[in-house]
Design an enzyme around this catalytic site. Structure first.
Site, PDB file in Angstrom:
ATOM      1  N   LYS A 153       2.162  -3.643   6.549  1.00  0.00           N
ATOM      2  CA  LYS A 153       2.543  -3.660   5.125  1.00  0.00           C
ATOM      3  C   LYS A 153       4.053  -3.425   4.986  1.00  0.00           C
ATOM      4  O   LYS A 153       4.748  -4.086   4.230  1.00  0.00           O
ATOM      5  CB  LYS A 153       1.767  -2.592   4.341  1.00  0.00           C
ATOM      6  CG  LYS A 153       0.284  -2.903   4.203  1.00  0.00           C
ATOM      7  CD  LYS A 153       0.050  -4.219   3.467  1.00  0.00           C
ATOM      8  CE  LYS A 153      -1.411  -4.558   3.345  1.00  0.00           C
ATOM      9  NZ  LYS A 153      -1.630  -5.882   2.721  1.00  0.00           N
ATOM     10  N   TYR A 177      -1.954  -1.098  10.776  1.00  0.00           N
ATOM     11  CA  TYR A 177      -2.229  -1.662   9.436  1.00  0.00           C
ATOM     12  C   TYR A 177      -1.080  -1.304   8.488  1.00  0.00           C
ATOM     13  O   TYR A 177      -0.475  -2.182   7.874  1.00  0.00           O
ATOM     14  CB  TYR A 177      -3.547  -1.123   8.881  1.00  0.00           C
ATOM     15  CG  TYR A 177      -3.639  -1.264   7.380  1.00  0.00           C
ATOM     16  CD1 TYR A 177      -3.420  -0.163   6.548  1.00  0.00           C
ATOM     17  CD2 TYR A 177      -3.877  -2.498   6.788  1.00  0.00           C
ATOM     18  CE1 TYR A 177      -3.448  -0.287   5.174  1.00  0.00           C
ATOM     19  CE2 TYR A 177      -3.910  -2.632   5.409  1.00  0.00           C
ATOM     20  CZ  TYR A 177      -3.689  -1.524   4.600  1.00  0.00           C
ATOM     21  OH  TYR A 177      -3.702  -1.647   3.232  1.00  0.00           O
ATOM     22  N   SER A 237       0.822  -1.216   0.000  1.00  0.00           N
ATOM     23  CA  SER A 237       0.000   0.000   0.000  1.00  0.00           C
ATOM     24  C   SER A 237       0.850   1.257   0.000  1.00  0.00           C
ATOM     25  O   SER A 237       1.946   1.274   0.563  1.00  0.00           O
ATOM     26  CB  SER A 237      -0.894  -0.012   1.259  1.00  0.00           C
ATOM     27  OG  SER A 237      -1.501   1.245   1.441  1.00  0.00           O
TER      28      SER A 237
HETATM   29  C1  WQD Z   1      -9.800   8.912   1.232  1.00  0.00           C
HETATM   30  C2  WQD Z   1     -10.038  10.396   1.488  1.00  0.00           C
HETATM   31  C3  WQD Z   1     -10.435  10.900   3.797  1.00  0.00           C
HETATM   32  C4  WQD Z   1     -14.218   8.776   4.162  1.00  0.00           C
HETATM   33  C5  WQD Z   1      -6.940   3.945   3.234  1.00  0.00           C
HETATM   34  C6  WQD Z   1      -5.721   3.134   3.576  1.00  0.00           C
HETATM   35  C7  WQD Z   1      -5.115   2.572   2.321  1.00  0.00           C
HETATM   36  C8  WQD Z   1      -6.168   1.751   1.637  1.00  0.00           C
HETATM   37  C9  WQD Z   1      -7.319   2.675   1.242  1.00  0.00           C
HETATM   38  C10 WQD Z   1      -6.599  -0.540   2.188  1.00  0.00           C
HETATM   39  C11 WQD Z   1      -9.337  10.887   2.741  1.00  0.00           C
HETATM   40  C12 WQD Z   1     -11.662  11.211   2.954  1.00  0.00           C
HETATM   41  C13 WQD Z   1     -13.033   9.301   3.688  1.00  0.00           C
HETATM   42  C14 WQD Z   1     -15.299   9.648   4.478  1.00  0.00           C
HETATM   43  C15 WQD Z   1     -13.955  11.513   3.810  1.00  0.00           C
HETATM   44  N1  WQD Z   1      -6.623   0.732   2.507  1.00  0.00           N
HETATM   45  N2  WQD Z   1     -12.916  10.646   3.512  1.00  0.00           N
HETATM   46  N3  WQD Z   1     -15.119  11.003   4.280  1.00  0.00           N
HETATM   47  O1  WQD Z   1      -7.457   6.797   4.099  1.00  0.00           O
HETATM   48  O2  WQD Z   1      -6.683   7.434   1.748  1.00  0.00           O
HETATM   49  O3  WQD Z   1      -6.537   5.056   2.475  1.00  0.00           O
HETATM   50  O4  WQD Z   1      -7.858   3.201   2.476  1.00  0.00           O
HETATM   51  O5  WQD Z   1      -6.187  -1.098   1.226  1.00  0.00           O
HETATM   52  O6  WQD Z   1      -4.028   1.733   2.670  1.00  0.00           O
HETATM   53  O7  WQD Z   1      -4.745   3.972   4.177  1.00  0.00           O
HETATM   54  O8  WQD Z   1      -8.757   6.056   2.051  1.00  0.00           O
HETATM   55  O9  WQD Z   1     -11.135   6.198   1.382  1.00  0.00           O
HETATM   56  O10 WQD Z   1     -10.560   6.220   3.853  1.00  0.00           O
HETATM   57  O11 WQD Z   1     -10.052   8.226   2.455  1.00  0.00           O
HETATM   58  O12 WQD Z   1     -13.817  12.738   3.659  1.00  0.00           O
HETATM   59  O13 WQD Z   1     -16.412   9.233   4.926  1.00  0.00           O
HETATM   60  O14 WQD Z   1     -11.433  10.593   1.708  1.00  0.00           O
HETATM   61  O15 WQD Z   1     -10.246  11.893   4.788  1.00  0.00           O
HETATM   62  O16 WQD Z   1      -8.924  12.228   2.503  1.00  0.00           O
HETATM   63  P1  WQD Z   1      -7.324   6.456   2.655  1.00  0.00           P
HETATM   64  P2  WQD Z   1     -10.197   6.618   2.473  1.00  0.00           P
END
Ligand code: WQD
Length: 337
Positions: free
Chosen positions: A153, A149, A124
């Protein structure tokens, strides 16, 4: 080539299964269905028109791995099976270290025992933490993980690198995913998070489908053009194709032991507010959202330099953000039916 896909009933695993079949491979799924639905097997049979060979169980079950590797002529392994919820990993770190590390260690031991040489590992972009320079390349500094998590990785990448160095004939590739989104165009497989989705797109589509309240945008006070955080959203079908390319690349390496890492993203950063607008445009539907404070542990921006993957794996993401958001909405409508 027979290929074992651990976690093959999951979001990325199931899409990789389809791509492997399309490329003439014989994939075999191992999944304990702890975070996926058995219906996926039937849907994969519908999509591919072929019987799916699968084993139900845990990668940490040595006897099951012995049985699996004895009953088949597996020459490659793609290892997806892992816990992957960032927030849960902070609350329950030992579950993450035990599951994500031990499953990888046991798999590598069994591969050595059974003389299986080709290994693709699901890593990741989280290993880059909050990058100082953008876009990130595979040589960008690995930062201290902000969650157990992410740490699992990083540690797994080190375990694999050290195993390759011990020269047991392992050829391994780690794929550093950016943000996988979207679904297969059939609408039969896609992201199916259990409980309240932590990730942006499943929460957004469930909110628009009326299953949740308004989308909460976690922070618009970041140092970005519109204030919301930036990520590299890649269509899961493009991401799946990268695994087949990585397997081919590993298999053709002539050195006895080989290890390399690749960024698998689109090379383009999109902010949360830009994603909302793109979703509304792609699906001609309004997204209700509220601006909330930043989420603990989130970074401002990360997106990929994918030149190494394009050059070495002969792979590039083709699908647009809009296409991924359209496919995500088709999938949501199908499962909400
Ligand atoms: C994306 C953006 C949030 C939810 C994580 C893991 C990565 C992979 C993917 C597993 C961010 C914003 C999110 C919401 C929001 N995991 N957001 N409202 O955190 O970039 O990555 O998930 O394989 O390893 O680190 O993904 O989709 O949670 O967030 O505003 O309800 O959307 O703050 O900026 P992230 P995400």
């Amino acid at each position: 080539m027979e290929v074992l896909i651990t976690g093959g009933a999951g979001f990325i695993g199931s899409h990789t299964y389809v791509n492997l079949i399309e490329n003439g491979y014989k994939p075999i799924i191992l999944d304990n269905f702890s975070n996926s639905n058995k219906d996926v097997i039937n849907h994969l049979q519908t999509i591919t028109g072929q019987e799916v060979k699968f084993y139900t169980g845990d990668v940490k079950d040595a006897n099951l791995l012995n049985q699996l590797f004895s009953e088949n002529k597996i020459e490659g392994v793609i290892h997806f099976a892992a816990d992957k919820a960032v927030g849960e990993s902070v609350a329950n770190p030992l579950k993450y270290y035990e599951n994500n590390l031990y499953s990888t260690i046991l798999l590598l031991k069994k591969m050595e025992e059974f003389g299986i040489k080709n290994f693709v590992f699901s890593s990741s972009c989280t290993v880059y933490g909050e990058p100082k320079e953008l876009p990130v390349t595979e040589n960008s500094p690995i930062q201290q993980a902000v969650s157990p998590y992410g740490n699992t990785k990083q540690i797994c990448e080190e375990i694999i690198a050290d195993t390759v160095k011990s020269n047991k004939g392992l050829k391994a590739i780690a794929l550093r995913y950016f943000n996988p989104i979207g679904a297969h165009s059939s609408g039969l497989i896609g992201e199916l998070p259990l409980g309240v989705p932590a990730n942006l797109i499943p929460f957004l589509t469930q909110s628009v489908a009326g299953l949740r309240g308004p989308l909460q945008v976690f922070g618009t006070d970041y140092p970005t053009p519109d204030g919301s955080a930036i990520r590299d959203y890649i269509h899961v079908v493009d991401l799946a194709a990268a695994h087949t390319k990585a397997l081919e690349y590993a298999a053709k390496q002539t050195e006895n032991s080989f290890y390399d890492v690749f960024n698998i993203g689109t090379g383009k950063g999109s902010s949360v507010l830009e994603v909302i607008l793109a979703f509304e445009k792609a699906n001609n539907i309004k997204v209700k959202y509220e601006i909330k404070p930043r989420r603990e542990g989130d970074i401002t921006a990360v997106y990929a330099d994918t030149s190494k993957s394009e050059k070495n794996l002969n792979w590039k993401a083709n699908k647009s953000l809009e296409e991924a958001l359209k496919d995500a909405w088709t999938w949501q409508k199908n499962i909400t039916k």
